[in-house]
Structure formats: structure tokens, C-alpha cells
Design a protein around this motif. Sequence first.
Motif: not given
Length: 166
Positions: A20-21, A23, A77-78, A80, A149
Motif C-alpha cells: 500500500a502507498a 501516506e 491512496t490504496r 480498500t 488491487l
Amino acid sequence: MVLLTAFVAVALWPLLAAPAAVEPRYGSFVEWPAQYAGEPLQPLALSAVEQRFAAQFPGAIARFSAGTRAVTLRHVTRPTRKLHPAADCYRGLGYRIQAIHLEQRSDGDGLQRCFVASGHGVDLRVCEYIEDAAGQSFSDNSAWYWSALSGGSVGPWRAVSTAERL
């Protein structure tokens, strides 16, 4: 044996996805657009229900008025599962959902899913879509999730939901 291997691979797929990116160090500040569909966006406070959801949401949520519409923007940003369809929110608030259909967005940049939410003495026309950093648009949250994803859609992503009285 091949079938079992295939099932295990499918089950583990989310764990094999790109990380995941992260923050940025300066926090999760999001610069929201100044207008929507040619109308200036005027900030609105989140309701108590929206504030509780936002506290657990992996991104940022903001509400605005734009002419006769209420506009809710969600930034992630990911991938979800918490970026779920607006119809789920309205159902959870006691609205009846009907007349679900796809239609061209007013800006011509893709499709949006629209429906009528009836309840609490009002009928609302609600439309929504998700857009990625490359301008790719999704009218279906599940299609967005699996594309994000698998790396077929790049973030950050913005979900746009509009609601107006009928």
C-alpha cells in the motif's frame, strides 16, 4: 490438486499485491477541487454518522454544496473495501433504493451509477463514480477495487457522489 492450487492462489492474491502507498510525512491533507460541473463547491460539515465513518476511513472525506446538489468526495491512496457504494450508505440510513442505472456523466468522461433513494419524506437522485490518477473512471466499486488491487488502476483515487432532490 491443480484445482486446490488455483483456490489457494486466488485466496492469497490480495497478500501478493504491491504494498500500500505510504501516506506522506506531512499528513493526509487533500486539496479538494474548487468546483463541480461548473458550480462552485461550498464546504459542508460532515454529519455525526459521516464523522464516525470518516474516523475509520482509510483516506479523507469531504462534503460540499454545488448549486442544488450535495457533493461527497472521498479520497483514498490504496485499494480498500471501505470505499463502498453510496447505495449501501443510503440503505443503512433507512432509504429505499430503486431505479438503479448507468448514465453518461455530464462532463462526458465516463459512466456513473445513478439511483433514486426514497425515505425520510424525500426522494433523492444519487449518482456516483470513482476516478483514478490517470483519469480512468469506474461506475462499479467492485470493478474499481479489483482493478486497483491488481495494479490496473493507479491511485490516488477520488470517489464522487452527488445527491439532489427530485
